[in-house]
Design an enzyme around this catalytic site. Structure first.
Site, short mmCIF file in Angstrom:
data_model
loop_
_atom_site.label_atom_id
_atom_site.label_comp_id
_atom_site.label_asym_id
_atom_site.label_seq_id
_atom_site.Cartn_x
_atom_site.Cartn_y
_atom_site.Cartn_z
N GLN A 79 -7.71 -0.25 -5.27
CA GLN A 79 -6.78 -0.84 -4.78
C GLN A 79 -7.01 -1.01 -3.06
O GLN A 79 -6.22 -1.50 -2.35
CB GLN A 79 -6.07 1.41 -3.78
CG GLN A 79 -5.18 2.22 -5.08
CD GLN A 79 -4.56 2.28 -4.74
OE1 GLN A 79 -5.37 3.61 -4.28
NE2 GLN A 79 -3.40 2.98 -4.19
N HIS A 103 -5.24 4.43 -11.62
CA HIS A 103 -5.93 3.30 -10.89
C HIS A 103 -6.45 1.86 -11.75
O HIS A 103 -6.68 0.75 -12.20
CB HIS A 103 -6.13 3.24 -10.10
CG HIS A 103 -4.79 3.92 -8.72
ND1 HIS A 103 -3.89 2.17 -9.09
CD2 HIS A 103 -4.38 3.81 -8.17
CE1 HIS A 103 -2.85 2.91 -7.36
NE2 HIS A 103 -2.97 4.00 -7.51
N HIS A 127 -3.66 10.50 -11.40
CA HIS A 127 -3.34 9.44 -10.71
C HIS A 127 -4.34 7.81 -10.35
O HIS A 127 -4.64 7.21 -10.81
CB HIS A 127 -2.91 9.17 -9.52
CG HIS A 127 -2.05 8.41 -8.64
ND1 HIS A 127 -0.73 8.59 -8.41
CD2 HIS A 127 -2.31 7.84 -7.96
CE1 HIS A 127 -0.57 7.36 -7.81
NE2 HIS A 127 -1.38 6.80 -7.46
N GLU A 128 -4.88 8.78 -10.14
CA GLU A 128 -6.52 7.73 -9.22
C GLU A 128 -7.16 7.10 -10.15
O GLU A 128 -7.74 5.76 -10.45
CB GLU A 128 -7.32 8.34 -8.17
CG GLU A 128 -6.84 8.96 -7.10
CD GLU A 128 -5.63 7.87 -6.29
OE1 GLU A 128 -6.19 7.03 -6.38
OE2 GLU A 128 -4.56 8.33 -5.36
N GLY A 167 -5.67 10.07 -2.02
CA GLY A 167 -6.62 9.89 -2.93
C GLY A 167 -6.57 7.86 -2.88
O GLY A 167 -5.46 7.99 -2.36
N CYS A 193 2.99 5.71 -4.30
CA CYS A 193 1.35 5.68 -3.96
C CYS A 193 1.42 4.29 -2.70
O CYS A 193 1.68 3.70 -2.33
CB CYS A 193 1.78 4.55 -5.33
SG CYS A 193 -0.34 3.34 -5.24
N LEU A 194 -0.04 4.66 -2.22
CA LEU A 194 -0.59 3.29 -1.35
C LEU A 194 0.22 2.35 -1.75
O LEU A 194 0.42 1.16 -0.88
CB LEU A 194 -2.01 3.81 -0.81
CG LEU A 194 -1.92 5.05 0.33
CD1 LEU A 194 -3.61 5.15 0.48
CD2 LEU A 194 -0.93 5.14 0.93
ZN ZN Z 1 -1.86 5.15 -6.30
#
Ligand code: ZN
Length: 195
Positions: free
Chosen positions: A78, A164, A160-161, A73, A118-119
């Site tokens: 991000q 963000h 999760h997204e 995702g 998480c990226l």
């Molecule tokens: Zn993340």
């Protein structure tokens, strides 16, 4: 389905599972992702009201970046774009799904704890408790209404997204001890000279 939730959101892939070329692609993709400490990650993203080719190009680019980064995702936040757009793909080879202005309109009572990465938070893995079932309403990249009944990993990734887009990180959703540990790891990674 229960087993899928054990997988890691956006996390680090096993080094042995990807070859050198894929690793290189991943590094290039990750260079585009804003990391912890960048204030955009703490900012609430705005609603989208224009559905044009630029938006669809952005969806395509985000999907490619997510796949290259071996994530499941990615939120526009991000990449430093503060509008309410996320993409995800829970299963390899299935199409990338884009959600614009997503809202969770229903959460089931069952909650589950699973490890998430998480990226934007390299090396961090923490336990996060989330509802197992959610119903999400939003729009696709053409402005058409979308209703998604999600369970397990899909439900977890969407939540999760969506976090963000509200400036919320997994650090905010884990235990105090795990947050403290993660913060220490992030600080050490960001200032190697101090180690
Ligand atoms: Zn993340």
């Amino acid at each position: 389905m229960a087993e899928e939730t054990e997988e890691i959101i956006e996390g680090e892939p096993d080094e042995h599972e990807i070859d050198a070329e894929a690793r290189e692609r991943r590094a290039v993709a990750l260079a585009h992702v804003r990391k912890f400490g960048d204030p955009v990650l703490r900012t609430r993203a705005r609603e989208i009201d224009v559905f044009d080719d630029a938006l669809r190009d952005e969806v395509t680019r985000m999907g490619e970046l997510m796949v290259d980064a071996v994530g499941v995702g990615l939120a526009a936040t991000q990449l430093g774009v503060l509008h309410r757009l996320l993409v995800y793909r829970v299963q390899q080879d299935s199409p990338v799904i884009a959600l614009v202005n997503p809202e969770i309109e229903w959460r089931g009572d069952d909650e589950e704890i699973a490890e998430e990465g998480c990226l934007s938070l390299p090396t961090v893995l923490v336990d996060v408790e989330r509802p197992v079932h959610v119903r999400v309403r939003g729009l696709d990249e053409y402005g058409e209404p979308v209703l998604i009944e999600a369970t397990g990993l899909e439900a977890r990734v969407i939540q999760h997204e969506l976090d963000h887009l509200d400036g919320v990180l997994i650090l905010d959703r884990t235990t105090r001890d795990q947050r403290r540990e993660a913060m220490r790891a992030l600080r050490e990674a960001q200032s190697p000279a101090a180690a």
